[in-house]
Design an enzyme around this catalytic site. Sequence first.
Site, PDB file in Angstrom:
ATOM      1  N   LYS A   1       0.690  -1.194  -0.113  1.00  0.00           N
ATOM      2  CA  LYS A   1      -0.142  -0.089   0.049  1.00  0.00           C
ATOM      3  C   LYS A   1       0.829   1.305  -0.066  1.00  0.00           C
ATOM      4  O   LYS A   1       0.457   2.329  -0.545  1.00  0.00           O
ATOM      5  CB  LYS A   1      -1.052   0.000   1.207  1.00  0.00           C
ATOM      6  CG  LYS A   1      -1.750  -1.196   1.241  1.00  0.00           C
ATOM      7  CD  LYS A   1      -2.962  -0.908   0.525  1.00  0.00           C
ATOM      8  CE  LYS A   1      -4.111  -2.149   0.906  1.00  0.00           C
ATOM      9  NZ  LYS A   1      -3.720  -3.552   0.953  1.00  0.00           N
TER      10      LYS A   1
HETATM   11  C1  LIG Z   1      -3.954  -4.738   0.225  1.00  0.00           C
HETATM   12  C2  LIG Z   1      -3.335  -5.777   0.269  1.00  0.00           C
HETATM   13  C3  LIG Z   1      -3.424  -7.004  -0.606  1.00  0.00           C
HETATM   14  C4  LIG Z   1      -4.730  -6.707  -1.766  1.00  0.00           C
HETATM   15  O1  LIG Z   1      -4.435  -5.964  -2.644  1.00  0.00           O
HETATM   16  P1  LIG Z   1      -5.732  -5.229  -3.610  1.00  0.00           P
HETATM   17  O2  LIG Z   1      -4.953  -4.098  -4.481  1.00  0.00           O
HETATM   18  O3  LIG Z   1      -6.727  -5.027  -2.568  1.00  0.00           O
HETATM   19  O4  LIG Z   1      -6.029  -6.462  -4.493  1.00  0.00           O
HETATM   20  C5  LIG Z   1      -2.562  -8.113  -0.856  1.00  0.00           C
HETATM   21  N1  LIG Z   1      -1.577  -7.840   0.023  1.00  0.00           N
HETATM   22  C6  LIG Z   1      -1.337  -7.105   1.223  1.00  0.00           C
HETATM   23  C7  LIG Z   1      -0.110  -7.253   1.968  1.00  0.00           C
HETATM   24  C8  LIG Z   1      -2.404  -6.089   1.160  1.00  0.00           C
HETATM   25  O5  LIG Z   1      -1.884  -5.074   2.056  1.00  0.00           O
END
Ligand SMILES: *Cc1c(COP(=O)(O)O)cnc(C)c1O
Length: 476
Positions: free
Chosen positions: A120
């Site tokens: 993120k």
């Molecule tokens: C948010 C997240 C995901 C999923 O990503 P999306 O964009 O919602 O598909 C996968 N792994 C981690 C560690 C995340 O923080």
Amino acid sequence: MQYISTRGKMNKENFSEILLGGLAPDGGLTIPEKYPYFSKEKLTELSKLNYQDLAFEILSLFADDIPANDLRKIIDKSYSAEIFCNSRNPEKATEITPITKIDNTLFIQELSNGPTLAFKDMAMQFLGNVFEYVLTSRNEKINILGATSGDTGSAAEYAMKGKNAVNVFMLSPAGKMSPFQRAQMYSLQDKNIHNIAVKSMFDACQDLVKSVNKNAEFKEKYKIGAVNSINWGRIAAQIVYYFKGYFAVAENVGEAVDFCVPSGNFGNVCAGHIAKQMGLPIHRLIVATNENDVLDEFFKTGKYSPRKDEDTYQTSSPSMDISKASNLERFVFDLLARSSDKLRDLWEKVENGGEFELDAQTLNAMHEKYGFVSGKSTHAERINAIGDVYSKYQIFIDTHTADGFVVAQKLRDKNTKTIVLETAAAAKFEENIVEATGKKPPRPKHLENIESLPTKVETIEPDIKVLMDYIERNSL
Ligand SMILES: *Cc1c(COP(=O)(O)O)cnc(C)c1O
């Protein structure tokens, strides 16, 4: 570049105009009117660039209403080796998203080297700086209100802390996050960061956010905004690392490369889809889910059947525990040859609590033309993969990356290079790593004692009046 809505009823707007909004006014998601396309010659040029230069080449196409010099500064500030400093290979930190080779055709790309050790950060760091820029130049301000069960809230706080014109109110379930996650958020002492622990579960936090957003007058008065995963700025920033990863493993521009993406809200892999539409020779996009398999079902059968909240499992890859995938609408819009009429028909069913199913021809296009395939993993498989990767390669991977690993092993074509995106660092999910390997994963030095830092957090009852009163007293 002009942006439209997937539902077809929004006037065209530019990047700065759509950046601060959530849903488009017609209930759809914003999307470029047309994707840029790179020729093979241009791709060859791009393949020689470092992360910041590449990000500039790509993001200047999407944010063409921000003067080039300013955008350049925003990018340099967002993607520096000092911020993305948590690589398992510290000497590769300047690469921002370094690649680790597992075998001849399997690679992992680290997206988890930012301040909160999850992917993120890749988008949020950019969003924080671009928000501050756009708000300051328009003489506006925003009070971001969100609810988090862990990753998103902390990435948002680390991106927004200390920024002018931005205030963050982040609700989290009191006592429900891991000690590390708690410490990460609550130890922030910045004046513009407000941690609010709600004496309840995550759902209650989310309901509070929804209630505030339903109060149009309050929302307008206090400039309440969000940074959730449908934000276009986040998707745009994520497109960059698909190019970077591709160029790092492909021997020549044109070679087919597959990406395997641990997925929840479909934001990450949606960016991969757009990179492919922009001419990057991605062969397949492998969508990996955990036991919450709404996306795996969709990509296998063409049936999109969002689960009820109470039917969402709590798993050992919690950032992928979703009941519906909020970004899927952007991909389906492309899949339907950008027919807003058809899209509205399908989403009307979804919004009324139903489901839809693609016809055979569209399902075929999804696999053949767009290159999507999918798979899922169980807890046992993830734990196994973490143990396996550790014993064979002495590398710790987290439970989300392990999900990608399991699915890549099942679906990969060994003659094609596959990149598994590493979406979180192992240190973030210590308990599961100990379960799999008997060892604690290493933690970046500066985070070693994070649990003993002083905290700043307001604990409240799950009461909308109490929350609104708190926002009134602390808003910008
Ligand atoms: C948010 C997240 C995901 C999923 O990503 P999306 O964009 O919602 O598909 C996968 N792994 C981690 C560690 C995340 O923080």
